[in-house]
Design a protein around this motif. Structure first.
Motif, short mmCIF file in Angstrom:
data_model
loop_
_atom_site.label_atom_id
_atom_site.label_comp_id
_atom_site.label_asym_id
_atom_site.label_seq_id
_atom_site.Cartn_x
_atom_site.Cartn_y
_atom_site.Cartn_z
N LYS A 57 36.15 0.80 -27.79
CA LYS A 57 35.93 -0.72 -26.88
C LYS A 57 34.73 -1.11 -27.28
CE LYS A 57 34.29 1.76 -23.06
NZ LYS A 57 34.48 2.18 -21.19
N VAL A 58 34.38 -2.40 -26.92
CA VAL A 58 33.14 -3.16 -27.22
C VAL A 58 32.64 -3.51 -25.82
CG1 VAL A 58 34.02 -3.93 -29.49
CG2 VAL A 58 34.34 -5.39 -27.63
N PRO A 59 31.50 -4.00 -25.77
CA PRO A 59 30.27 -3.99 -26.94
C PRO A 59 30.00 -2.77 -27.24
CG PRO A 59 29.25 -4.86 -24.96
CD PRO A 59 30.63 -4.46 -24.54
N GLU A 60 29.52 -2.19 -28.59
CA GLU A 60 28.83 -1.12 -28.92
C GLU A 60 28.00 -1.73 -30.08
OE1 GLU A 60 30.69 2.67 -30.03
OE2 GLU A 60 31.66 2.87 -28.17
N THR A 61 26.83 -0.94 -30.15
CA THR A 61 25.68 -1.34 -30.91
C THR A 61 25.14 -0.14 -31.56
OG1 THR A 61 25.26 -3.25 -29.59
CG2 THR A 61 23.58 -2.62 -31.39
N PHE A 62 24.95 -0.02 -33.01
CA PHE A 62 24.20 1.10 -33.95
C PHE A 62 23.21 0.63 -34.47
CE2 PHE A 62 29.02 1.32 -33.32
CZ PHE A 62 29.18 2.70 -33.17
N LEU A 63 22.13 1.60 -34.50
CA LEU A 63 20.72 1.18 -35.12
C LEU A 63 20.71 2.03 -36.25
CD1 LEU A 63 18.00 -0.30 -35.26
CD2 LEU A 63 17.32 1.47 -33.50
N PHE A 64 20.62 1.50 -37.61
CA PHE A 64 20.26 2.24 -38.58
C PHE A 64 18.92 2.14 -39.24
CE2 PHE A 64 24.64 1.56 -38.27
CZ PHE A 64 25.17 2.90 -38.61
N PHE B 130 24.22 2.44 -28.74
CA PHE B 130 24.05 1.92 -27.63
C PHE B 130 25.68 1.54 -27.07
CE2 PHE B 130 20.50 0.68 -29.81
CZ PHE B 130 19.42 0.91 -29.04
N VAL B 131 26.27 2.40 -26.22
CA VAL B 131 27.55 2.02 -25.56
C VAL B 131 27.73 1.26 -24.53
CG1 VAL B 131 29.83 3.34 -24.91
CG2 VAL B 131 28.13 4.44 -26.26
N GLY B 132 28.59 0.02 -24.57
CA GLY B 132 28.80 -0.84 -23.51
C GLY B 132 27.37 -1.80 -23.61
N PRO B 133 27.72 -2.79 -22.73
CA PRO B 133 26.56 -3.79 -22.59
C PRO B 133 25.10 -3.27 -22.22
CG PRO B 133 28.07 -4.01 -20.64
CD PRO B 133 28.40 -2.80 -21.48
N GLN B 134 24.29 -3.76 -22.77
CA GLN B 134 22.68 -3.32 -22.32
C GLN B 134 22.15 -4.37 -21.70
OE1 GLN B 134 22.13 0.03 -23.47
NE2 GLN B 134 24.27 -0.03 -23.78
N GLU B 135 20.97 -3.99 -21.06
CA GLU B 135 20.00 -5.05 -20.49
C GLU B 135 19.04 -5.10 -21.55
OE1 GLU B 135 20.42 -6.48 -17.77
OE2 GLU B 135 22.03 -5.61 -17.06
N TRP B 136 19.18 -5.84 -22.63
CA TRP B 136 18.15 -5.94 -23.81
C TRP B 136 16.83 -6.87 -23.26
CZ3 TRP B 136 19.42 -3.14 -27.65
CH2 TRP B 136 20.99 -2.94 -28.20
N SER B 137 16.96 -7.55 -22.34
CA SER B 137 15.75 -8.22 -22.08
C SER B 137 14.70 -7.23 -21.35
CB SER B 137 16.01 -9.19 -20.92
OG SER B 137 16.35 -8.60 -19.89
N GLN B 138 14.98 -5.94 -21.04
CA GLN B 138 14.32 -4.78 -20.67
C GLN B 138 13.06 -4.49 -21.62
OE1 GLN B 138 16.04 -1.52 -18.83
NE2 GLN B 138 17.06 -2.52 -17.47
#
Length: 189
Positions: free
Chosen positions: A149-156, A166-174
């Motif tokens: 399921k989305v959103p999912e974010t991967f950092l390489f 990062f699984v699910g929506p994140q609070e990117w403004s933190q």
């Protein structure tokens, strides 16, 4: 047969303590068998795959995509996904802020159509220049990344090694997401 008030309370508390003890025992049983799994990421390296630009040009993503950058975020999302829609403004602002660290962002719309993505992106007239918007027309990327399921974010990191997920929506403004970025990028996988 009548039970006294004290007997009833004792019985209720005993049942609750037994249930709690059983739950703790089951939890410990689960985590003791999965310690190796939880301590490492399943996806070790940036895989090689194809996506498409919004004008239907094929893009090959591979570890060589990381040349001239310190890292890449691969973000899987969809226009049909309410949490993705809610998260997008903060994620784009985060990408703008992370541009100073030489980080690329690759946003892949999954299970979507080009017209829907273009319509959705009209809400965001300015996309940071370190962000590439693509679409998974072959419907293979979610399986490749093991995403259900989305959103999912991967950092390489710059070596193509998977640094974080990062699984699910994140609070990117933190502020913590930006301050921890150097830690994630320096992690040895």
């Amino acid at each position: 047969m009548k039970f006294s008030f004290i007997t009833k309370i004792t019985l209720i508390v005993s049942v609750m303590l037994l249930a709690y003890g059983y739950a703790v025992w089951e939890r410990q049983k689960y985590y003791s068998h999965n310690d190796d799994y939880t301590s490492s990421l399943v996806l070790k390296d940036l895989p090689t795959f194809n996506t498409y630009t919004l004008d239907s040009k094929k893009i090959l993503i591979s570890p060589s995509y990381l040349k001239d950058s310190n890292a890449v975020f691969i973000h899987l999302w969809g226009t049909w996904c309410a949490p993705c829609e809610r998260e997008m403004p903060e994620f784009l602002a985060y990408a703008e802020k992370a541009k100073s660290k030489g980080i690329k962002f690759y946003l892949i719309a999954v299970g979507d159509e080009i017209n829907s993505v273009n319509k959705f992106l009209k809400k965001f007239p300015v996309i940071p220049d370190n962000v590439t918007i693509a679409i998974d027309l072959d419907n293979t990327v979610m399986d490749l990344f093991g995403t259900l399921k989305v959103p999912e974010t991967f950092l390489f990191n710059s070596n193509g090694k998977h640094s974080n997920k990062f699984v699910g929506p994140q609070e990117w403004s933190q502020d913590s997401y930006f301050s921890r970025l150097d830690f994630w990028l320096s992690a040895k996988n």
